[in-house]
Scaffold this active site. Structure first.
Site: not given
Lengths: 285, 156
Positions: A215, A223, A219
């Site tokens: 994660s 993004n 992440r």
């Protein structure tokens, strides 16, 4: 390849392909000439653009900060030292408020993560066509300038952090403590029944443990990749006549301004989560 | 978007930058910051100490000033007292001196008076003798009648 660039999907695909160096299907080493060729190269290939830009930015930052470190004195700090001290103070505050262990590597590592990720993210604000176009003029066909839109870069960092987490977990708690943490909770029972709960606990805790690096890396990648994608889509509008081009320019400006928030926020989140994970490695549950 | 050896390369680059930061960036800057913090704290402390010592010095000055004032007024008082004493002394001496001069003058006058009296006596006796001579028309033997004449003179 020339025909690939004429269509919208070709343009997007071109922008999302790294400059890959690896072994071709016929056995010789060289740069991949298309996305398909790059994926055929398998694991033993390298994204030269990702490496180049990340090391360039990291080297630049380290150069700037080491220069500041050289002229840092107890007297009145000048401009560069002041800036470096401001950043270091910010990082140090974050580390001290979250991390309670006594490991000297954590604060410098977190500083490196913050400034490096921030610098790599900021490359996203450079208009998407400038550097690839320049590279094309020099005969380089693929050029992704934002290293954090490459999962290799973000996962490389998050996996390094993950290994440090494992290392400090075992170092602080011992192998027994670490294994116990993975197998004796969240469900606990008296001795004979705890054997039954062992695999369930191991599965739950194992997933939770592995979710951390995945994660953390995805992440940041997600993004920035999404942000880059929107810049590319906006850039497509420049080819659609004067009205589309004008609104495209406005959109690009608006998205860039909004994206500054994402750029800084993601660097900050990566930094804070690194501190949190390393702190969890140092704490007994 | 393929996972490949870049992953390893990035990890190595990341570790290198962390090492570099840990070795050449973090310690000198945080060291300088800590040192500056210490210096500022020391400076503030020194300022505090200075203020305290200044206050102490002021108190001391005040004390010395009042002491000096007291001493000065004491000295003035003593001087005045001494002056009064001197004046008194001088007055006494002057009175004594005056007394002495007066006594001396008195005795002088006494002496003069006695001298004058003596002269007068002798002249009176001579005059008396001359008068008696004239009266008797006869020479009197002065030696023979000296006792009488002296008695006469003492009576005058």
């Amino acid at each position: 390849m020339a025909s690939e660039e004429l269509t919208a999907s070709g343009y997007i695909k071109h922008h999302l392909t790294n400059l890959t160096y690896g072994q071709h299907a016929d056995g010789h080493w060289g740069f991949a000439h298309s996305a398909a060729e790059a994926s055929e190269m398998g694991f033993w290939a390298i994204h030269v653009d990702t490496m180049f830009w990340s090391i360039l930015l990291g080297g630049l930052l380290m150069f700037i900060f080491s220069r500041a470190a050289k002229s840092a004195t107890a007297g009145t700090p000048n401009g560069l030292v002041n800036f470096a001290e401001w950043v270091i103070d910010f990082v140090d505050d974050n580390v001290k408020s979250t991390f309670h262990g006594n490991t000297p590597i954590v604060a410098p590592m977190v500083l490196t993560i913050f400034i490096w990720v921030l610098a790599m993210n900021l490359m996203d604000l450079v208009p998407v066509d400038w550097i690839p176009h320049l590279a094309t003029m020099f005969g380089i066909h693929f050029m992704k300038v934002v290293p954090t839109t490459d999962p290799n870069a973000t996962m490389g960092m998050s996996l390094t952090v993950f290994f440090l987490v494992l290392f400090y977990s075992i170092k602080v708690k011992g192998i027994g403590g670490f294994v116990g943490e993975l197998t004796l909770q969240p469900f606990s029972a008296k001795f004979p029944f705890s054997i039954i709960l062992l695999p369930i606990n191991l599965f739950l805790e194992g997933v939770a443990l592995l979710a951390k690096p995945v994660s953390l890396g995805l992440r940041l990648f997600g993004n920035l990749y999404a942000g880059e994608m929107i810049f590319i889509l906006i850039a497509l509008m420049y080819g659609g006549g004067i009205i589309a081009a004008t609104s495209g320019g406005l959109l690009q400006l608006a998205w860039a301004i909004f994206h500054i928030l994402v750029v800084v926020l993601q660097a900050f989140i990566f930094m804070v989560l690194t501190i949190v994970y390393l702190n969890m490695a140092h704490e007994h549950h | 978007m393929n996972i490949n050896a870049t992953l390893i390369g990035q990890s190595i680059a990341f570790l290198f930058f962390v090492w570099f930061c840990m070795k050449f960036v973090w310690p000198p800057i945080t060291g300088a910051m800590a040192e500056r913090k210490k210096k500022i704290a020391e400076g503030l402390e020194a300022a505090e100490r200075g203020m305290q010592s200044q206050e102490l010095a002021q108190e001391k000055v005040q004390l010395q000033l009042t002491e000096a004032k007291q001493q000065a007024s004491e000295i003035i008082n003593q001087a005045q007292k001494r002056a009064n004493e001197i004046v008194e002394e001088a007055k006494g001496t002057a009175v004594q001196e005056g007394e002495r001069i007066k006594t001396a003058a008195h005795s002088d006058i006494e002496k003069e008076i006695n001298k004058a009296k003596e002269q007068l006596r002798s002249q009176v006796s001579a005059l008396a003798v001359a008068g008696a001579e004239r009266v008797l028309n006869k020479e009197i033997n002065a030696d023979a009648h000296k006792a009488v004449l002296d008695e006469l003179a003492a009576q005058i």
